[in-house]
Design an enzyme around this catalytic site. Structure first.
Site, PDB file in Angstrom:
ATOM      1  N   LYS A   1       0.987 -10.959   0.309  1.00 27.30           N
ATOM      2  CA  LYS A   1       1.531  -9.766   0.953  1.00 27.30           C
ATOM      3  C   LYS A   1       2.291 -10.163   2.214  1.00 27.30           C
ATOM      4  O   LYS A   1       2.356 -11.343   2.574  1.00 27.30           O
ATOM      5  CB  LYS A   1       0.408  -8.791   1.266  1.00 27.30           C
ATOM      6  CG  LYS A   1      -0.305  -8.261   0.033  1.00 27.30           C
ATOM      7  CD  LYS A   1      -1.280  -7.153   0.387  1.00 27.30           C
ATOM      8  CE  LYS A   1      -1.931  -6.572  -0.856  1.00 27.30           C
ATOM      9  NZ  LYS A   1      -2.829  -5.433  -0.540  1.00 27.30           N
TER      10      LYS A   1
ATOM     11  N   GLU B   1       4.098  -9.405  -3.287  1.00 27.87           N
ATOM     12  CA  GLU B   1       4.506  -8.033  -2.999  1.00 27.87           C
ATOM     13  C   GLU B   1       5.953  -8.028  -2.509  1.00 27.87           C
ATOM     14  O   GLU B   1       6.336  -8.834  -1.661  1.00 27.87           O
ATOM     15  CB  GLU B   1       3.595  -7.445  -1.929  1.00 27.87           C
ATOM     16  CG  GLU B   1       3.922  -6.023  -1.553  1.00 27.87           C
ATOM     17  CD  GLU B   1       2.989  -5.487  -0.475  1.00 27.87           C
ATOM     18  OE1 GLU B   1       2.472  -4.384  -0.629  1.00 27.87           O
ATOM     19  OE2 GLU B   1       2.781  -6.215   0.541  1.00 27.87           O
TER      20      GLU B   1
ATOM     21  N   ARG C   1     -31.392  11.906 -11.952  1.00 33.44           N
ATOM     22  CA  ARG C   1     -30.287  11.852 -10.997  1.00 33.44           C
ATOM     23  C   ARG C   1     -29.599  10.494 -11.000  1.00 33.44           C
ATOM     24  O   ARG C   1     -28.362  10.410 -10.910  1.00 33.44           O
ATOM     25  CB  ARG C   1     -30.782  12.205  -9.598  1.00 33.44           C
ATOM     26  CG  ARG C   1     -29.729  12.166  -8.494  1.00 33.44           C
ATOM     27  CD  ARG C   1     -28.403  12.777  -8.865  1.00 33.44           C
ATOM     28  NE  ARG C   1     -28.517  14.119  -9.423  1.00 33.44           N
ATOM     29  CZ  ARG C   1     -27.562  14.715 -10.113  1.00 33.44           C
ATOM     30  NH1 ARG C   1     -26.422  14.088 -10.379  1.00 33.44           N
ATOM     31  NH2 ARG C   1     -27.736  15.943 -10.575  1.00 33.44           N
TER      32      ARG C   1
ATOM     33  N   ASP D   1       6.662  -2.387  -4.428  1.00 34.26           N
ATOM     34  CA  ASP D   1       5.947  -1.375  -3.655  1.00 34.26           C
ATOM     35  C   ASP D   1       6.858  -0.269  -3.133  1.00 34.26           C
ATOM     36  O   ASP D   1       7.847  -0.531  -2.447  1.00 34.26           O
ATOM     37  CB  ASP D   1       5.241  -2.064  -2.478  1.00 34.26           C
ATOM     38  CG  ASP D   1       4.284  -1.147  -1.752  1.00 34.26           C
ATOM     39  OD1 ASP D   1       3.770  -0.195  -2.367  1.00 34.26           O
ATOM     40  OD2 ASP D   1       4.045  -1.384  -0.555  1.00 34.26           O
TER      41      ASP D   1
ATOM     42  N   LYS E   1      -9.452  -0.805  -4.731  1.00 29.29           N
ATOM     43  CA  LYS E   1      -9.937   0.342  -3.952  1.00 29.29           C
ATOM     44  C   LYS E   1     -11.084   1.015  -4.701  1.00 29.29           C
ATOM     45  O   LYS E   1     -10.961   2.109  -5.254  1.00 29.29           O
ATOM     46  CB  LYS E   1      -8.791   1.318  -3.690  1.00 29.29           C
ATOM     47  CG  LYS E   1      -7.673   0.695  -2.852  1.00 29.29           C
ATOM     48  CD  LYS E   1      -6.478   1.624  -2.727  1.00 29.29           C
ATOM     49  CE  LYS E   1      -5.349   0.966  -1.935  1.00 29.29           C
ATOM     50  NZ  LYS E   1      -4.143   1.824  -1.841  1.00 29.29           N
TER      51      LYS E   1
END
Length: 324
Positions: free
Chosen positions: A195, A224, A128, A245, A163
């Site tokens: 940002k 950004e 596993r 963005d 992320k």
């Protein structure tokens, strides 16, 4: 085909021969596997109450690592480390492993990726953990390859983001590379990303960029931007990388053209400075495969896709013990 008798102390030679680009630190792999085994077996040495009750410690077997679906494989580099550590916990010999695929390979459903031969207890206890890690990495590589294929010939490259799954960032970003993508930054330490909140805190884009340049002159500075005006302001302030963005395609194209026109000219926001000859441009936000080529056609260098690491389904892999 790579045939290796898995060493009992170090799997570093395996990492070098199987890795897509030798980008995984063997010490990191060992630490991640140790943590994963502690989760599954309990504190070291731990136990598998089912396997150790039903399988004799002297029994030997052969197991095939098989792809249950087509995709791009990654994470094979962890397989020998899992087997070595499980063998050490059980006080048994580490299985010998023969690899017939390497990280980055496209594989078909039913294809055998590797074969392990040794103590059956080790094979079953390791199953596993090695599948969790290799399936996760292969899922990321498979998803990334779809984007890389869509962008082929456009000049743009797909990027990952931060992320990632806590504790697995290095593996997931490695899998992005195996799938044909590129890593943007590993963390908050290697690239500055200014940002909107940083701009508010610093007072302006120029002040934020200047502060990073003064404190950390060794890092690249990305800013950004949500509008064309913000993008131009950022390059005039000394940014060498822009994150564009959530821009509709026409706005994105206009922004790329405006920034390219500023390249190599005096930076009005920084006396005596010049805008870099090539400012790297990254599109992000609401990107989908069906508009990937369209976005790349605006002239951006990169498309960043957080879903590569936060939403990729696993690639279904199995470890099948051969009948004796």
């Amino acid at each position: 085909m790579t045939e290796i008798s898995t060493p009992s102390a170090s799997t570093q030679p395996l990492l070098s021969s199987l890795a897509f680009d030798d980008g995984l630190d063997p010490a990191w792999v060992a630490a991640v596997v140790r943590t994963a085994l502690d989760e599954d077996l309990g504190a070291e040495p731990g136990r598998d109450v089912t396997t150790q009750a039903t399988v004799d410690a002297g029994a030997r077997g052969t197991a095939d690592l098989v792809a249950r679906e087509a995709g791009v494989v990654a994470g094979l580099v962890v397989v020998p480390e899992v087997l070595v550590q499980v063998a050490g916990r059980l006080g048994l010999e580490a299985p010998a492993v023969t690899f017939v695929a390497r990280d980055g390979d496209r594989v078909e459903a039913g294809q055998v990726l590797a074969t392990a031969e040794g103590p059956t207890q080790v094979l079953l206890v390791a199953e596993r953990t090695l599948l969790n890690l290799a399936s996760r990495a292969s899922g990321v590589a498979t998803h990334t390859r779809r984007w890389a294929d869509e962008l082929e010939g456009t000049g743009a490259v797909v990027l990952d983001t931060r992320k990632t799954t806590p504790g697995l960032r290095a593996l997931e970003k490695y899998a992005v590379r195996a799938g044909g993508g590129t890593n943007k930054r590993m963390g908050l330490y290697d690239v500055a990303m200014v940002k909107d909140n940083h701009v508010v805190a610093a007072g302006s884009v120029a002040a934020a960029v200047a502060a990073v340049r003064e404190r950390f002159p060794d890092v690249a500075v990305q800013v950004e931007a949500d509008t064309t005006d913000q993008a131009v302001e950022a390059v005039d302030a000394g940014a060498d990388f822009l994150l564009l963005d959530n821009m509709p395609t026409p706005v994105l194209a206009a922004t790329v053209a405006a920034v390219r026109a500023r390249q190599g000219t005096p930076a009005s926001g920084v006396p005596g400075a010049t805008v870099p000859a090539h400012v790297e441009l990254e599109a992000t936000g609401n990107l989908t495969l069906d508009r990937a080529a369209e976005v790349a056609g605006t002239g951006v260098d990169f498309l960043s896709v957080g879903a590569l690491t936060h939403s990729s389904p696993i690639l279904d892999l199995a470890l099948d013990l051969r009948a004796s």
